[in-house]
Design a protein around this motif. Structure first.
Motif, PDB file in Angstrom:
ATOM      1  N   LEU A   1     -19.362 -10.615   3.194  1.00 12.77           N
ATOM      2  CA  LEU A   1     -18.572  -9.846   4.141  1.00 12.77           C
ATOM      3  C   LEU A   1     -18.201  -8.496   3.534  1.00 12.77           C
ATOM      4  CD1 LEU A   1     -16.121 -12.596   5.413  1.00 12.77           C
ATOM      5  CD2 LEU A   1     -18.061 -11.660   6.600  1.00 12.77           C
ATOM      6  N   PRO A   2     -18.184  -7.425   4.339  1.00 13.13           N
ATOM      7  CA  PRO A   2     -17.770  -6.118   3.813  1.00 13.13           C
ATOM      8  C   PRO A   2     -16.300  -6.152   3.402  1.00 13.13           C
ATOM      9  CG  PRO A   2     -18.630  -5.918   6.058  1.00 13.13           C
ATOM     10  CD  PRO A   2     -18.603  -7.363   5.701  1.00 13.13           C
ATOM     11  N   GLU A   3     -15.976  -5.275   2.500  1.00 13.65           N
ATOM     12  CA  GLU A   3     -14.618  -5.235   1.959  1.00 13.65           C
ATOM     13  C   GLU A   3     -13.681  -4.490   2.914  1.00 13.65           C
ATOM     14  OE1 GLU A   3     -12.044  -6.613  -0.705  1.00 13.65           O
ATOM     15  OE2 GLU A   3     -14.170  -6.999  -0.720  1.00 13.65           O
ATOM     16  N   LEU A   4     -12.443  -4.968   3.005  1.00 16.90           N
ATOM     17  CA  LEU A   4     -11.406  -4.298   3.791  1.00 16.90           C
ATOM     18  C   LEU A   4     -10.733  -3.241   2.935  1.00 16.90           C
ATOM     19  CD1 LEU A   4      -9.698  -7.354   5.519  1.00 16.90           C
ATOM     20  CD2 LEU A   4     -11.155  -5.673   6.582  1.00 16.90           C
ATOM     21  N   PRO A   5     -10.171  -2.199   3.550  1.00 14.81           N
ATOM     22  CA  PRO A   5      -9.449  -1.196   2.760  1.00 14.81           C
ATOM     23  C   PRO A   5      -8.156  -1.771   2.189  1.00 14.81           C
ATOM     24  CG  PRO A   5      -9.249  -0.720   5.093  1.00 14.81           C
ATOM     25  CD  PRO A   5     -10.198  -1.876   4.957  1.00 14.81           C
ATOM     26  N   ALA A   6      -7.499  -0.987   1.369  1.00 15.12           N
ATOM     27  CA  ALA A   6      -6.233  -1.409   0.771  1.00 15.12           C
ATOM     28  C   ALA A   6      -5.183  -1.611   1.858  1.00 15.12           C
ATOM     29  CB  ALA A   6      -5.763  -0.358  -0.231  1.00 15.12           C
ATOM     30  N   GLU A   7      -4.044  -2.104   1.455  1.00 19.93           N
ATOM     31  CA  GLU A   7      -2.936  -2.375   2.387  1.00 19.93           C
ATOM     32  C   GLU A   7      -2.599  -1.113   3.189  1.00 19.93           C
ATOM     33  OE1 GLU A   7      -0.207  -5.185   3.877  1.00 19.93           O
ATOM     34  OE2 GLU A   7      -1.744  -5.493   2.383  1.00 19.93           O
ATOM     35  N   PRO A   8      -2.470  -1.235   4.528  1.00 17.94           N
ATOM     36  CA  PRO A   8      -2.179  -0.057   5.359  1.00 17.94           C
ATOM     37  C   PRO A   8      -0.804   0.535   5.067  1.00 17.94           C
ATOM     38  CG  PRO A   8      -2.820  -1.949   6.702  1.00 17.94           C
ATOM     39  CD  PRO A   8      -2.655  -2.439   5.306  1.00 17.94           C
ATOM     40  N   ALA A   9      -0.672   1.824   5.396  1.00 17.78           N
ATOM     41  CA  ALA A   9       0.611   2.519   5.240  1.00 17.78           C
ATOM     42  C   ALA A   9       1.602   1.996   6.272  1.00 17.78           C
ATOM     43  CB  ALA A   9       0.423   4.022   5.403  1.00 17.78           C
ATOM     44  N   GLU A  10       2.866   2.293   6.046  1.00 15.89           N
ATOM     45  CA  GLU A  10       3.919   1.858   6.972  1.00 15.89           C
ATOM     46  C   GLU A  10       3.944   2.751   8.209  1.00 15.89           C
ATOM     47  OE1 GLU A  10       5.793  -0.922   6.731  1.00 15.89           O
ATOM     48  OE2 GLU A  10       4.517  -1.339   5.008  1.00 15.89           O
ATOM     49  N   LEU A  11       4.512   2.245   9.284  1.00 19.09           N
ATOM     50  CA  LEU A  11       4.539   2.947  10.566  1.00 19.09           C
ATOM     51  C   LEU A  11       5.298   4.273  10.543  1.00 19.09           C
ATOM     52  CD1 LEU A  11       3.780   3.006  13.533  1.00 19.09           C
ATOM     53  CD2 LEU A  11       5.787   1.640  14.014  1.00 19.09           C
ATOM     54  N   PRO A  12       6.511   4.386   9.943  1.00 21.94           N
ATOM     55  CA  PRO A  12       7.198   5.685   9.978  1.00 21.94           C
ATOM     56  C   PRO A  12       6.388   6.802   9.318  1.00 21.94           C
ATOM     57  CG  PRO A  12       8.733   3.968   9.356  1.00 21.94           C
ATOM     58  CD  PRO A  12       7.360   3.340   9.378  1.00 21.94           C
ATOM     59  N   ASP A  13       5.657   6.492   8.252  1.00 23.60           N
ATOM     60  CA  ASP A  13       4.827   7.505   7.606  1.00 23.60           C
ATOM     61  C   ASP A  13       3.720   7.963   8.541  1.00 23.60           C
ATOM     62  OD1 ASP A  13       6.395   7.032   5.377  1.00 23.60           O
ATOM     63  OD2 ASP A  13       4.961   5.627   4.484  1.00 23.60           O
ATOM     64  N   ILE A  14       3.121   7.024   9.236  1.00 27.44           N
ATOM     65  CA  ILE A  14       2.027   7.354  10.152  1.00 27.44           C
ATOM     66  C   ILE A  14       2.547   8.155  11.339  1.00 27.44           C
ATOM     67  CG2 ILE A  14       0.389   6.323  11.761  1.00 27.44           C
ATOM     68  CD1 ILE A  14      -0.109   4.164   9.689  1.00 27.44           C
ATOM     69  N   GLU A  15       3.735   7.824  11.850  1.00 30.29           N
ATOM     70  CA  GLU A  15       4.301   8.573  12.980  1.00 30.29           C
ATOM     71  C   GLU A  15       4.572  10.020  12.602  1.00 30.29           C
ATOM     72  OE1 GLU A  15       7.737   6.542  14.443  1.00 30.29           O
ATOM     73  OE2 GLU A  15       6.561   5.284  15.791  1.00 30.29           O
ATOM     74  N   GLN A  16       5.076  10.250  11.390  1.00 26.99           N
ATOM     75  CA  GLN A  16       5.344  11.625  10.956  1.00 26.99           C
ATOM     76  C   GLN A  16       4.053  12.414  10.840  1.00 26.99           C
ATOM     77  OE1 GLN A  16       7.532  11.157   7.342  1.00 26.99           O
ATOM     78  NE2 GLN A  16       9.443  10.644   8.368  1.00 26.99           N
ATOM     79  N   VAL A  17       3.021  11.784  10.301  1.00 25.29           N
ATOM     80  CA  VAL A  17       1.720  12.450  10.186  1.00 25.29           C
ATOM     81  C   VAL A  17       1.173  12.760  11.569  1.00 25.29           C
ATOM     82  CG1 VAL A  17      -0.682  12.082   9.482  1.00 25.29           C
ATOM     83  CG2 VAL A  17       1.164  11.469   7.934  1.00 25.29           C
ATOM     84  N   ALA A  18       1.321  11.804  12.482  1.00 23.85           N
ATOM     85  CA  ALA A  18       0.790  11.990  13.830  1.00 23.85           C
ATOM     86  C   ALA A  18       1.476  13.142  14.552  1.00 23.85           C
ATOM     87  CB  ALA A  18       0.939  10.703  14.641  1.00 23.85           C
ATOM     88  N   MET A  19       2.792  13.249  14.430  1.00 18.94           N
ATOM     89  CA  MET A  19       3.503  14.322  15.121  1.00 18.94           C
ATOM     90  C   MET A  19       3.100  15.690  14.576  1.00 18.94           C
ATOM     91  SD  MET A  19       5.200  12.989  17.529  1.00 18.94           S
ATOM     92  CE  MET A  19       3.949  11.756  17.695  1.00 18.94           C
TER      93      MET A  19
END
Length: 189
Positions: A1-19
């Motif tokens: 099976l292909p490897e999964l990436p590392a543990e995902p970032a938390e939601l508040p960090d992603i929301e700030q990047v998205a905005m």
């Protein structure tokens, strides 16, 4: 099976990047600034001065002929362009509310995509770390039991079919994860 990436970032960090990165949010901000500039709200004044210059030439049968220059300076006493200012403020507020709605929709879209991404990641990791290795161990044990003539060929084939099913489910879970990651990447843009 292909490897999964590392543990995902938390939601508040992603929301700030998205905005900061989302094009629709940036376009809404620019639209509000453009509306304010077009309405002249940065230099808004409630006083209107009208100065007119003109050439006067009146001829009448009953009055003497008049010719010359005419200068008129008008100040409206009761109309302080309140209706025009109120309209401009309403248009600006409408534009600002539209921009706020775009930002709210963007955050909601990012949050929804992140939760789909996170749950797909957890499911794919569960299959990779627990289900497939457990099915492999069961298959190895059944092969040993078959070699010891404790089970028959049909039980061994049923177990192989079960192991194939768990590997296929793990592959489907990883596919769902990669689709969810693509959806999250699109939500961030």
């Amino acid at each position: 099976l292909p490897e999964l990436p590392a543990e995902p970032a938390e939601l508040p960090d992603i929301e700030q990047v998205a905005m900061a990165r989302r094009l629709d949010v940036q376009a809404a901000k620019l639209q509000v600034e453009s509306t304010a500039k077009n309405l002249g709200l940065a230099q808004a004044t409630r006083f209107v001065n009208v100065l007119e210059f003109g050439l006067m030439h009146n001829t009448s049968n009953e009055a003497p002929r008049q010719s010359g220059y005419e200068i008129a300076f008008e100040i409206p006493l009761f109309d302080w362009s309140g209706a025009r200012t109120a309209k401009a403020e309403a248009i600006y507020r409408q534009s600002a509310h539209r921009a706020a709605q775009v930002a709210i929709d963007a955050r909601s879209e990012v949050r929804e995509a992140y939760h789909g991404y996170r749950s797909a990641y957890d499911i794919a990791r569960h299959y990779r770390d627990e289900i497939v290795p457990a099915a492999r161990r069961v298959s190895e044990q059944n092969l040993l039991r078959y070699n010891g003539m404790l089970i028959g060929v049909f039980e061994l084939l049923a177990d192989a079919r079960s192991q194939i099913g768990s590997v296929n489910a793990a592959i489907d879970a990883q596919r769902d994860f990669w689709v969810a990651q693509a959806d999250l990447d699109m939500a961030l843009i």
